[in-house]
Scaffold this motif. Sequence first.
Motif, short mmCIF file in Angstrom:
data_model
loop_
_atom_site.label_atom_id
_atom_site.label_comp_id
_atom_site.label_asym_id
_atom_site.label_seq_id
_atom_site.Cartn_x
_atom_site.Cartn_y
_atom_site.Cartn_z
N SER A 1 -7.43 -48.80 -38.05
CA SER A 1 -8.81 -48.79 -38.54
C SER A 1 -9.33 -50.22 -38.60
O SER A 1 -8.62 -51.14 -39.01
N ALA A 2 -10.60 -50.38 -38.18
CA ALA A 2 -11.22 -51.70 -38.28
C ALA A 2 -11.39 -52.12 -39.73
O ALA A 2 -11.38 -53.32 -40.04
N ASP A 3 -11.51 -51.14 -40.62
CA ASP A 3 -11.64 -51.46 -42.04
C ASP A 3 -10.40 -52.20 -42.55
O ASP A 3 -10.49 -53.06 -43.43
N GLY B 1 -18.73 -59.29 -31.65
CA GLY B 1 -17.86 -58.70 -30.65
C GLY B 1 -18.62 -58.50 -29.36
O GLY B 1 -19.66 -57.85 -29.33
N ASN B 2 -18.13 -59.12 -28.29
CA ASN B 2 -18.78 -58.99 -26.99
C ASN B 2 -20.22 -59.48 -27.02
O ASN B 2 -21.09 -58.93 -26.34
N GLY B 3 -20.50 -60.49 -27.83
CA GLY B 3 -21.85 -61.04 -27.91
C GLY B 3 -22.78 -60.30 -28.84
O GLY B 3 -23.96 -60.66 -28.93
N LEU C 1 -13.99 -54.53 -34.57
CA LEU C 1 -15.12 -53.61 -34.76
C LEU C 1 -15.67 -53.15 -33.42
O LEU C 1 -16.08 -51.98 -33.26
N GLU C 2 -15.71 -54.04 -32.45
CA GLU C 2 -16.19 -53.68 -31.10
C GLU C 2 -15.28 -52.64 -30.47
O GLU C 2 -15.73 -51.68 -29.86
N ALA C 3 -13.96 -52.84 -30.66
CA ALA C 3 -13.01 -51.88 -30.09
C ALA C 3 -13.08 -50.53 -30.80
O ALA C 3 -12.89 -49.48 -30.16
N ALA C 4 -13.40 -50.55 -32.09
CA ALA C 4 -13.47 -49.31 -32.86
C ALA C 4 -14.70 -48.49 -32.46
O ALA C 4 -14.71 -47.26 -32.60
#
Length: 259
Positions: free
Chosen positions: A147-149, A213-215, A250-253
């Motif tokens: 989890s990003a959390d 994330g990713n700009g 967060l970007e991956a989530a």
Amino acid sequence: MNSTPAELAAGSGRTVRDRAALAAGLVAPFLVSLVLVPFRSDLSHTNAALVLVVVVVAVAALGSRLAGAVAALSAAAWFGFFLTRPYQPFDINASADIETALLLLAVGQIVARLAAHARRLEAVTVTDAACLARIHSTADLVQSARSADTVVDHVRGELTALLGLSGCRFQYGTLLGQPPRPATDGGIAVGHRSWDLERSGWQAGEIELRACGNGHYLGRFMLTPGAGPVPPLQARLVAVTPADQTGAALEAAGPVGAG
């Protein structure tokens, strides 16, 4: 990750050590000169000065450059008072003794500077190693966390310990307002101007540390400075990295994980 023993020792013991070294810089040369008084007729002035140089080196290695400088001044003064003719008054008649006293003062100052520089290098090494360990720890968590959390909570703790914060919260999603934020030089950007932390200290209020994330802006950490001293430059520069790692998580989530 909590603060390492090296960080805790460097932070809590620095003030006590500097005060003790400053007191030693005042007292130690006096005591050593007093001990040498019974032997001053047999002890050459050069050897007496070398003994006092050892005292200055010990004080400089223990404390700050100021303590070393005080020790050098104290050593030169008591050398003239106890170990050169005429004894007792702060007066030196022989030109050779004057040269020895001046050399003692100069060598003491140089040694104090070298010792202070060596301690700064040691502190930078310890700080850099601790910061690198934090980055590796967060990177490993980004790879393994479900989890990003989890990453967000971990980084909140990391930033709190790294910067000595009194509070740290995370806001997901759209960024609102223009609060102060870290600058690329380790200072704080307030609007279009830069706030010099080294001179002015922390500014009142929260500081925004963005997670990208990713700009894309995916959220931000809101940092509340603590009451202690401003953290070292290395720590302030490194603090951006865990925030970027949070943005990657967060970007991956995706939208669900970031929600």
